[in-house]
Design an enzyme around this catalytic site. Sequence first.
Site, PDB file in Angstrom:
ATOM      1  N   THR A 131       0.082   4.533   5.229  1.00  0.00           N
ATOM      2  CA  THR A 131      -0.747   3.884   5.901  1.00  0.00           C
ATOM      3  C   THR A 131      -1.267   2.663   6.547  1.00  0.00           C
ATOM      4  O   THR A 131      -2.033   1.752   6.883  1.00  0.00           O
ATOM      5  CB  THR A 131      -1.377   3.542   4.293  1.00  0.00           C
ATOM      6  OG1 THR A 131      -0.804   2.539   3.558  1.00  0.00           O
ATOM      7  CG2 THR A 131      -1.984   4.418   3.685  1.00  0.00           C
ATOM      8  N   GLY A 132       0.147   2.940   8.015  1.00  0.00           N
ATOM      9  CA  GLY A 132       0.051   1.862   8.836  1.00  0.00           C
ATOM     10  C   GLY A 132       0.149   0.838   8.608  1.00  0.00           C
ATOM     11  O   GLY A 132       0.421  -0.424   9.376  1.00  0.00           O
ATOM     12  N   GLY A 151       1.209  -1.363  -0.189  1.00  0.00           N
ATOM     13  CA  GLY A 151       0.063   0.201  -0.229  1.00  0.00           C
ATOM     14  C   GLY A 151       0.871   0.828   0.138  1.00  0.00           C
ATOM     15  O   GLY A 151       1.819   0.858   0.046  1.00  0.00           O
ATOM     16  N   LYS A 184      -8.770   6.723  -7.012  1.00  0.00           N
ATOM     17  CA  LYS A 184      -9.191   7.220  -7.620  1.00  0.00           C
ATOM     18  C   LYS A 184     -10.789   7.827  -7.860  1.00  0.00           C
ATOM     19  O   LYS A 184     -10.555   9.021  -8.351  1.00  0.00           O
ATOM     20  CB  LYS A 184      -9.246   6.731  -9.377  1.00  0.00           C
ATOM     21  CG  LYS A 184      -7.737   6.133  -9.915  1.00  0.00           C
ATOM     22  CD  LYS A 184      -8.277   5.154 -11.035  1.00  0.00           C
ATOM     23  CE  LYS A 184      -6.646   4.821 -11.835  1.00  0.00           C
ATOM     24  NZ  LYS A 184      -6.649   3.633 -12.775  1.00  0.00           N
ATOM     25  N   SER A 234      -4.387   3.534 -17.624  1.00  0.00           N
ATOM     26  CA  SER A 234      -5.414   3.606 -17.537  1.00  0.00           C
ATOM     27  C   SER A 234      -5.993   4.872 -18.102  1.00  0.00           C
ATOM     28  O   SER A 234      -7.360   5.169 -17.652  1.00  0.00           O
ATOM     29  CB  SER A 234      -5.986   3.506 -15.706  1.00  0.00           C
ATOM     30  OG  SER A 234      -5.245   4.773 -15.175  1.00  0.00           O
TER      31      SER A 234
HETATM   32  P1  ADP Z   1       3.807   2.952   6.239  1.00  0.00           P
HETATM   33  O1  ADP Z   1       4.620   1.250   7.254  1.00  0.00           O
HETATM   34  O2  ADP Z   1       2.706   1.827   5.648  1.00  0.00           O
HETATM   35  O3  ADP Z   1       4.647   4.094   5.093  1.00  0.00           O
HETATM   36  P2  ADP Z   1       3.366   3.479   9.587  1.00  0.00           P
HETATM   37  O4  ADP Z   1       3.084   2.658   9.854  1.00  0.00           O
HETATM   38  O5  ADP Z   1       4.640   4.488   9.912  1.00  0.00           O
HETATM   39  O6  ADP Z   1       3.582   3.648   7.492  1.00  0.00           O
HETATM   40  O7  ADP Z   1       2.608   4.668   9.270  1.00  0.00           O
HETATM   41  C1  ADP Z   1       2.651   6.201   9.365  1.00  0.00           C
HETATM   42  C2  ADP Z   1       2.330   6.735  11.404  1.00  0.00           C
HETATM   43  O8  ADP Z   1       0.640   6.565  10.742  1.00  0.00           O
HETATM   44  C3  ADP Z   1       2.246   5.581  12.537  1.00  0.00           C
HETATM   45  O9  ADP Z   1       2.895   7.011  12.736  1.00  0.00           O
HETATM   46  C4  ADP Z   1       1.019   5.157  12.453  1.00  0.00           C
HETATM   47  O10 ADP Z   1       0.733   4.530  13.701  1.00  0.00           O
HETATM   48  C5  ADP Z   1       0.158   5.896  11.981  1.00  0.00           C
HETATM   49  N1  ADP Z   1      -1.290   4.981  11.499  1.00  0.00           N
HETATM   50  C6  ADP Z   1      -1.296   4.661   9.694  1.00  0.00           C
HETATM   51  N2  ADP Z   1      -2.423   4.065   9.920  1.00  0.00           N
HETATM   52  C7  ADP Z   1      -2.828   4.530  10.844  1.00  0.00           C
HETATM   53  C8  ADP Z   1      -4.169   3.916  11.649  1.00  0.00           C
HETATM   54  N3  ADP Z   1      -5.722   2.967  10.554  1.00  0.00           N
HETATM   55  N4  ADP Z   1      -4.690   3.795  13.008  1.00  0.00           N
HETATM   56  C9  ADP Z   1      -3.690   4.290  13.425  1.00  0.00           C
HETATM   57  N5  ADP Z   1      -2.455   4.871  12.921  1.00  0.00           N
HETATM   58  C10 ADP Z   1      -2.274   4.906  11.966  1.00  0.00           C
END
Ligand code: ADP
Length: 756
Positions: free
Chosen positions: A343-344, A339, A705, A662
């Site tokens: 995005t966590g 992703g 999109k 696309s």
């Molecule tokens: P990635 O690894 O996808 O690039 P990260 O895991 O480093 O992203 O996320 C960036 C920040 O956003 C972190 O501090 C994370 O805890 C927070 N974060 C991302 N998505 C969520 C979520 N759904 N709920 C709570 N915090 C989130």
Amino acid sequence: MTILPGMIAHFDISRPKSIKAVEKAMMEEQKIFLVTQKDVEQEEPGQDDLYEIGIVAQIKQVIKLQNNIIRILVEGTERAKLRGFLGETEYLHAEICLQEKEQEELPDEVKTGLVRGIQETFLKYLAVNPKLGKELQKQIAQTTDLEKLMDLIANNLPVPYQEKQKILEAVTLTDRYEVLVALLLREIEVTAIKNEFQAKVKERVDKNQKEYILREQMKLIREELGEDNTESDADGYLEALGKLKANKAVKDKIKKEIDRFKNISSSSSESAVTRGYIETLLELPWDKASKDNKDLSNAERILNEDHYGLWKVKERMLEFLAVRNLTKKGESPIICLVGPPGTGKTSIARSVAKALDKKYVRICLGGVRDEAEIRGHRKTYVGAMPGRIVNGLKSAGVKNPLMLLDEIDKMSSDYKGDTASALLEVLDAEQNNKFRDHYVELPIDLSEVLFIATANSVSDIPRPLLDRMELIEVTSYTENEKLHIAKEHLVAKQLERNGLQKGQLTISDKALAKIISAYTREAGVRNLERKLGEIARKAAREVYEGKKKTVRITEQNLEKYLGKEKYSFDKANTSDEIGIVRGLAWTSVGGDTLEIEVNVMPGKGEFQLTGQLGDVMKESAQAGISYIRSVSEEYNIPKDFFKEHDIHIHIPEGAVPKDGPSAGITMATAMLSAIIKKPVRANVAMTGEITLRGRVLPIGGLKEKTLAAKNAGIKTICVPKKNEKDIEEISAEIKKGLNIVFVEQMQDVLDVAFVK
Ligand code: ADP
């Protein structure tokens, strides 16, 4: 001392008898007979205590010194034999017999031969006694009279008086020659031996000295570095080895290395290498493992606590954990979270580790190009180190941590070996229980490590790696989701990080929404988190300086904290135009809209594409042209229109990489609009690929999109019919207020797009 003929010397005399003798001589011819005492200590020598041969000397100077001592300067003139003392007087009075009168006559050749012989010998002597100097060498070479030559040499030789006495006693020239040459030869030998020994001794002293200094320096350096000596280190290693949990093969190998370490000089570079090696082996978690928490409801609770939303991801994660608990460990596939950034993904993996009570290590693969970074360098390599996997294991300290392989798609291979295949070996359950790191050399068991990988895009992951992994897609967040994440997680996190108490900083919902829409533009929440951090820092300062007790952020005062708004959405055109169509694109930071412009002008049938276009996009533009030509009759396009006109396609603001195909239908619509001069509705956007026959093919990234279209104020979007099920999965929140038209044929698209 012994005075020789031709020798000028001075010496001090203090015995009254001797002083009297000098005084007597000074009153007459200033001549005196000098003869050497056999024993220096004898104060009153008789005839037996003296050598038989002495010398008649001319007194040149007499100086009276203090304490009745006189110093005289004499020159030896003639050898003489002491016959006997004459009666009792104030001084020693003797009868002598001059010797030179009895000199033999030698033929000239003999003399010359002797001169040469003695000169040569003396040169050799000079060679080992260079101190005697050049001047003397010259004098010797110039003197050709045998007697004078021998006197000169004898006078200059630094030998004890006994030797000189022997020369004095050799009255005839041949005798003297023998004595002198023998003396010289012996001196040469003695000096050579002396020199040789001196050199040896000097060498030894130098070496000892040097070693001593070096050792002292080393000691100091060691002290500075706080290093103990080898012995105690080795003992320490043995102790650590005793406590190490590992199988016998490993322990034997370490034992062997420690023994070797003891026997190499601590100053050698090998010692440092071995030391590093032993320490690495001792730090590895061979058989050390932590106990997993297998409680799924606990895992679910933790995942929900740490993250808002991400329902699908959490569900897949929990299913995965359940399967893992049921099957034997090590056989489950490797999860890969895919992703956009922020995005966590990383954060979910960390939560999983927390839920399972596992140690967590993150290995960043972004930018890794050299196979050795994964598999380590061989020990023989200068500065060798284990690879990142082994290093990760080392810092985890257990053999079963959760290892996050971050940015697996950013890894590349160059001439230094294939990184992907090295990683394959790490991930392959069949062979990773015997993973070989070049540095460690011993097989390492990775089968109990729980690997989770992350990537931004699937297309950059090498195929064989992709086959080993189970993909879980993490999509961009909607504004609403971002708002929830900020409210429920990020704000609290920033408060804590900046030392603020709850209540000291509050941010209104409207302000949060504005930060999301006007200050950040991203798929994830990373910049949002950064912006919140910025506000929290400023608030912390205000609170600390006592300006305010609590800081309230509202829509109105937001600008004070974050400055001017950064982004406004690319809004839809206000009027319908010819040759301009809005497409939808999927970029690494989420969705975006892009305007495609086409101009048609009289020319020679040329076709031009500008802007940021990938190869795939160029090909779909060509396909679009072919389609339009095939339907030109329907639209009354003259037969030689394409021969007489140039077509120019441009994609402005195209700095972000587009997902390839696309934009096919978008380009075709824009071209046709430009050719037949029919305007396109401004509030329509579209995405889809086109075939030569005008069929519309499905595309990816629909959620992003759709979001982008909504943000741009678009009312209607055209989406390939085959993507219908993807649209169904998108939450109602996003779709609200959007008219989504499913299209199968180019004709369907044109029906929607052209102004009626
Ligand atoms: P990635 O690894 O996808 O690039 P990260 O895991 O480093 O992203 O996320 C960036 C920040 O956003 C972190 O501090 C994370 O805890 C927070 N974060 C991302 N998505 C969520 C979520 N759904 N709920 C709570 N915090 C989130």
